[in-house]
Design an enzyme around this catalytic site. Structure first.
Site, PDB file in Angstrom:
ATOM      1  N   LYS A  75     -43.990  -1.841 -25.306  1.00  0.00           N
ATOM      2  CA  LYS A  75     -43.782  -0.936 -24.173  1.00  0.00           C
ATOM      3  C   LYS A  75     -44.964   0.001 -24.094  1.00  0.00           C
ATOM      4  O   LYS A  75     -45.388   0.568 -25.105  1.00  0.00           O
ATOM      5  CB  LYS A  75     -42.499  -0.123 -24.441  1.00  0.00           C
ATOM      6  CG  LYS A  75     -42.149   0.864 -23.365  1.00  0.00           C
ATOM      7  CD  LYS A  75     -41.214   0.241 -22.347  1.00  0.00           C
ATOM      8  CE  LYS A  75     -41.109   1.053 -21.070  1.00  0.00           C
ATOM      9  NZ  LYS A  75     -42.239   0.876 -20.161  1.00  0.00           N
ATOM     10  N   LYS A  99     -44.511   6.130 -31.472  1.00  0.00           N
ATOM     11  CA  LYS A  99     -43.681   7.021 -30.641  1.00  0.00           C
ATOM     12  C   LYS A  99     -42.302   6.400 -30.376  1.00  0.00           C
ATOM     13  O   LYS A  99     -41.269   7.069 -30.526  1.00  0.00           O
ATOM     14  CB  LYS A  99     -44.416   7.284 -29.322  1.00  0.00           C
ATOM     15  CG  LYS A  99     -43.941   8.521 -28.603  1.00  0.00           C
ATOM     16  CD  LYS A  99     -44.684   8.739 -27.286  1.00  0.00           C
ATOM     17  CE  LYS A  99     -46.115   9.177 -27.479  1.00  0.00           C
ATOM     18  NZ  LYS A  99     -46.773   9.543 -26.211  1.00  0.00           N
ATOM     19  N   LYS A 111     -50.089  -1.305 -24.563  1.00  0.00           N
ATOM     20  CA  LYS A 111     -50.798  -0.490 -23.580  1.00  0.00           C
ATOM     21  C   LYS A 111     -51.664  -1.403 -22.720  1.00  0.00           C
ATOM     22  O   LYS A 111     -52.072  -2.480 -23.171  1.00  0.00           O
ATOM     23  CB  LYS A 111     -51.697   0.542 -24.285  1.00  0.00           C
ATOM     24  CG  LYS A 111     -52.020   1.751 -23.435  1.00  0.00           C
ATOM     25  CD  LYS A 111     -50.889   2.747 -23.428  1.00  0.00           C
ATOM     26  CE  LYS A 111     -51.166   3.932 -22.557  1.00  0.00           C
ATOM     27  NZ  LYS A 111     -50.093   4.940 -22.678  1.00  0.00           N
ATOM     28  N   THR A 195     -40.563  13.678 -19.440  1.00  0.00           N
ATOM     29  CA  THR A 195     -41.456  14.073 -20.537  1.00  0.00           C
ATOM     30  C   THR A 195     -41.331  15.578 -20.773  1.00  0.00           C
ATOM     31  O   THR A 195     -41.238  16.042 -21.917  1.00  0.00           O
ATOM     32  CB  THR A 195     -42.913  13.694 -20.198  1.00  0.00           C
ATOM     33  OG1 THR A 195     -42.940  12.297 -19.895  1.00  0.00           O
ATOM     34  CG2 THR A 195     -43.854  13.984 -21.345  1.00  0.00           C
ATOM     35  N   ASN A 224     -48.125  16.772 -13.738  1.00  0.00           N
ATOM     36  CA  ASN A 224     -46.733  16.355 -13.857  1.00  0.00           C
ATOM     37  C   ASN A 224     -46.060  17.022 -15.056  1.00  0.00           C
ATOM     38  O   ASN A 224     -45.005  17.659 -14.923  1.00  0.00           O
ATOM     39  CB  ASN A 224     -46.691  14.815 -13.975  1.00  0.00           C
ATOM     40  CG  ASN A 224     -45.291  14.302 -14.143  1.00  0.00           C
ATOM     41  OD1 ASN A 224     -44.649  14.530 -15.180  1.00  0.00           O
ATOM     42  ND2 ASN A 224     -44.775  13.628 -13.145  1.00  0.00           N
ATOM     43  N   SER A 353     -37.833   5.868 -19.857  1.00  0.00           N
ATOM     44  CA  SER A 353     -38.268   4.514 -19.460  1.00  0.00           C
ATOM     45  C   SER A 353     -37.317   3.476 -20.061  1.00  0.00           C
ATOM     46  O   SER A 353     -36.977   2.480 -19.420  1.00  0.00           O
ATOM     47  CB  SER A 353     -39.682   4.233 -19.968  1.00  0.00           C
ATOM     48  OG  SER A 353     -40.623   4.684 -19.038  1.00  0.00           O
TER      49      SER A 353
END
Ligand code: NAD
Length: 419
Positions: A75, A99, A111, A195, A224, A353
């Site tokens: 992911k 993470k 990624k 986040t 953001n 997510s």
């Protein structure tokens, strides 16, 4: 396939992540056995021919790296940036592995990156590039395999084009292929500020643990993450005294009225010429303010050897990825300041997510309240796990988070018979 990174590669990676892996040698049963984490499992590269609006074709380097999938499908976001390189994507894929493990979601880490300056592309060129990315990599990604998301310079709209392209190629609806999608294509409620909410939850858990009440906060970065965090902390009664963007910042020791600031920022697109007792300050000064909590929420390497001694805040909440250099981190470790690391503080995004993916594969959609409540459960549990290790091992939160994350990946590798 990628060649081996060599003996020092893990240390190099971890230095970039401000972590000295050697130090956590004794942190867990399998920690010594980290050889398997020295290389990514799969590296895919492509040179994408992009048809420009003027009819010419440019060749654009692109990458997708699946670092480790022991705990689940890989992911991680896809970034469009002129400095993207295979090395950088690899480092970020490694960070995503740790993470996801820290917050205990059943994903590995991956990624993607495209080496392009997107500000030089028209909307139609951007759309063609996004669709081409999927055409080049669709064989290697999938809802049970590798799930991309937005990252630097990619957004909901781009995720919408990518989802559409993937579904066209496969000939069926597969919204679980990508997260961070528009709500109309199966995006999750609460994802846009997840986040920041995750970071606020982690900060408040720490304050509760230390019996500290409301705090004074300075936030670098009003994008953001920074702007939503400012709003959430303001709503929860904390005093946000300073914020900044790339152009500079503002300070109001009485506390900034964040809701007013939002209205102004939406209208003018900058933090300048605010009314009232507001002083304009530089980003340098913001980092040196004598506040309880400093939040770097902009870009990497903002606290470094030259300015670390000027940082006065007691708590640093890393909302950006790698905002503290290794050298500065060593100085902070020896001080009485507390650093709450990126792999814990900003993990709320990947957690929601995961919720988006769960909603997509189950075809059942959640209310915003349910998303936020579940996010709180995951973040609180991750904080408690990191705190416990930090107490047991007598180490800081960064080291504790790495011990937790790496240990769980290695446990999964062991269960698979790979260790
Ligand atoms: P963004 O592009 O929306 O905002 C970045 C902000 O930083 C902007 O206000 C920009 O003006 C400011 N900025 C840029 N350069 C600066 C500089 N030199 N000094 C001060 N301010 C500067 O990005 P974002 O999504 O808010 O992400 C911010 C950080 O958080 C990044 O490190 C990102 O990797 C990390 N992060 C984001 C998410 C997410 O869900 N968006 C998740 C995890 C980590």
């Amino acid at each position: 396939m990628d060649k081996d990174l060599g003996n020092n590669s893990m240390e190099t990676l971890c230095k970039t992540c401000s972590v000295q892996l050697e130090k956590i040698k004794n942190g867990g049963r399998f920690i010594d056995n980290k050889e398997i984490l020295k290389t990514p499992k799969k590296v895919f590269t492509a040179n994408i021919p992009l048809r420009m609006d003027d009819g010419t074709v440019e060749i654009i380097p692109a990458f997708r790296i699946q670092y480790n999938d022991a705990r689940g499908p890989t992911k991680g976001g896809i970034r469009f940036h002129k400095n993207v390189s295979q090395e950088e994507v690899k480092k970020l894929a490694f960070l995503m592995t740790i993470k996801s493990s820290v917050v205990d979601i059943p994903f590995g880490g991956g990624k993607g990156g495209v080496k392009i300056d997107p500000s030089k592309l028209s909307e139609s060129e951007k759309e063609r590039l996004s669709r081409e990315y999927i055409r080049h990599f669709h064989r290697f990604i999938g809802p049970e395999q590798d799930i991309p998301a937005p990252d630097v310079n990619t957004n909901e709209k781009i995720m919408g084009w990518m989802t559409d392209e993937y579904e066209k190629i496969k000939g069926k609806k597969l919204p679980g292929i990508i997260t961070g999608k528009p709500l109309s294509l199966g995006g999750s409620k609460g994802r846009s500020y997840a986040t920041s909410l995750g970071g606020a939850i982690i900060l408040e858990e720490y304050l509760k643990e230390k019996d500290i009440g409301r705090v004074e906060v300075a936030i670098q970065g009003f994008g953001n993450v920074g702007s939503n965090l400012a709003k959430i902390l303001h709503e929860r009664g904390h005093k946000v005294v300073a914020v900044s963007d790339a152009e500079g910042g503002i300070l109001d020791t009485n506390g900034i009225d964040i809701l007013d600031l939002f209205k102004k920022y939406e209208k003018d697109g900058d933090l300048k010429n605010m009314e009232g007792s507001i002083e304009e300050i530089s980003n340098k000064k913001l980092l040196e303010l004598d506040v309880d909590v400093l939040v770097p929420a902009a870009i990497e390497d903002q606290i470094h050897e030259e300015n670390v001694d000027d940082v006065k805040a007691d708590i640093i909440l890393e909302m950006a990825n790698s905002p503290i250099t290794t050298e500065a981190d060593k100085v902070l470790e020896k001080s009485d300041k507390v650093v709450i690391p990126d792999i814990l503080a900003n993990a709320g995004g990947v957690t929601v997510s995961y919720f988006e993916w769960l909603q997509n594969i189950s075809h059942e959609y959640w209310t915003e309240e349910r998303v936020n409540k579940k996010l709180e459960d995951y973040m609180v549990r991750a904080f408690k796990d990191v705190l416990e290790i930090s107490k047991k091992e007598g180490c800081g939160f960064r080291e504790a988070a790495y011990i937790l994350g790496i240990r769980k990946v290695l446990e999964a590798e062991k269960s698979r018979g790979n260790l």
